[in-house]
Design an enzyme around this catalytic site. Structure first.
Site, PDB file in Angstrom:
ATOM      1  N   ARG A   1      -3.304  -9.973   5.448  1.00  0.00           N
ATOM      2  CA  ARG A   1      -3.789 -10.038   4.062  1.00  0.00           C
ATOM      3  C   ARG A   1      -2.688  -9.530   3.136  1.00  0.00           C
ATOM      4  O   ARG A   1      -2.242  -8.386   3.257  1.00  0.00           O
ATOM      5  CB  ARG A   1      -5.059  -9.181   3.921  1.00  0.00           C
ATOM      6  CG  ARG A   1      -5.714  -9.228   2.561  1.00  0.00           C
ATOM      7  CD  ARG A   1      -6.983  -8.378   2.557  1.00  0.00           C
ATOM      8  NE  ARG A   1      -7.676  -8.432   1.273  1.00  0.00           N
ATOM      9  CZ  ARG A   1      -7.430  -7.629   0.235  1.00  0.00           C
ATOM     10  NH1 ARG A   1      -6.500  -6.679   0.357  1.00  0.00           N
ATOM     11  NH2 ARG A   1      -8.116  -7.752  -0.889  1.00  0.00           N
TER      12      ARG A   1
ATOM     13  N   LYS B   1       0.812  -1.217   0.000  1.00  0.00           N
ATOM     14  CA  LYS B   1       0.000   0.000   0.000  1.00  0.00           C
ATOM     15  C   LYS B   1       0.847   1.269   0.000  1.00  0.00           C
ATOM     16  O   LYS B   1       2.047   1.251   0.244  1.00  0.00           O
ATOM     17  CB  LYS B   1      -0.969  -0.021   1.190  1.00  0.00           C
ATOM     18  CG  LYS B   1      -2.120  -1.007   0.976  1.00  0.00           C
ATOM     19  CD  LYS B   1      -3.220  -0.869   1.993  1.00  0.00           C
ATOM     20  CE  LYS B   1      -4.387  -1.788   1.628  1.00  0.00           C
ATOM     21  NZ  LYS B   1      -5.462  -1.765   2.634  1.00  0.00           N
TER      22      LYS B   1
END
Length: 278
Positions: free
Chosen positions: A253, A219
């Site tokens: 995740r 991210k």
């Protein structure tokens, strides 16, 4: 296959592998948007120790476009069906749309991973009428505009209170905490500073009484400090996974399954040695 039971049986966090069957996800868009490619990727993740495969048909990256329900169904339902038929693995649906949730549950999906925390009309009822588990995530705003100007007086307190309210909404419908996983939503309506505050204090969410998911793989919060594009954020993603594990995450995740599994084995070995010493 009950995710919370898998968590209880494991000494280390579970690894959730990301399988995006979309043309426009920020990191791997277009790579797995056919059943054959998706099955190959699922097999690859299984070979590397994945515990849950999370299937998504609509990108939730900042600025992502809305996908019509019929299009999303065509993307994800055949892949869910194929993976459930081919492999003995827990499967998660990454969607906030109640109609899609219902059809995925009928196909035997094990977890609904909802970035809108069951706020869409009808979503709570669909989960309440099933035995499926659910992940409730915090997001400020929506994917189109969430990163325009995220603002909080107290990011930790506000995210905590939001998740607390969603737990109360679930309880009213008879959805107990044993079926719920919480996700603070790294990158969903947060600045880089907000994200690192949440990561530093991640363990505080454990006091809500639910399992905890951390999703920061590749991210922008990692790119902001490394100045690397998504495809070159492996080292940073592994650092985030290790910090998350040390701060109480039960599920990590990720895009890079094998490397994350190895990193978490090191954390597990350290924790076991620490326990033996005590």
């Amino acid at each position: 296959m009950k995710i919370n039971k898998l968590i209880q049986q494991s000494t280390k966090p579970l690894v959730m592998g990301i399988l995006n069957v979309t043309p426009d996800s920020f990191s791997d868009g277009g790579q797995f948007n056919s059943i054959s490619h998706a099955l190959k990727q699922a097999e690859h993740m299984l070979d590397h120790g994945v515990d849950i495969i999370d299937i998504g048909g609509e990108s939730t990256r900042p600025g992502a476009s809305y996908v019509e329900i019929e299009e999303e169904k065509q993307r994800v339902l055949p892949v869910i069906q194929a993976i459930k038929a081919e492999f003995d693995i827990a499967v998660s649906l990454d969607s906030y749309k109640p109609e899609l949730m219902q059809e995925a549950i009928a196909l035997g999906v094990d977890l609904i991973n909802d970035v809108r925390a069951l706020e869409m009309p009808g979503a709570l009822d669909i989960i309440a009428q099933s035995n499926v588990e659910v992940c409730l995530m915090h997001m400020q705003g929506n994917p189109v505009s969430m990163q325009a100007n995220p603002t909080y007086d107290d990011v930790m307190g506000e995210v905590y209170q939001y998740l607390q309210k969603r737990l109360a909404a679930c309880a009213e419908k008879g959805i107990n905490k044993q079926r719920i996983i919480l996700d603070p939503g790294f990158g969903f309506g947060k600045t880089t500073s907000h994200n690192y505050q949440l990561l530093a204090e991640l363990e505080q969410f454990k006091s809500l009484g639910c399992a905890l998911l951390s999703g920061l793989s590749r991210k922008s919060m990692l790119g902001a400090v490394t100045d690397k594009p998504p495809a070159k954020r492996l080292a940073a993603s592994l650092a985030g996974a290790v910090i998350s594990a040390l701060n109480g995450a039960d599920i990590i995740r990720v895009h890079d399954v094998g490397q994350t599994v190895d990193a978490l084995k090191v954390v597990d070995a350290m924790q076991k040695a620490k326990g033996e010493k005590q």
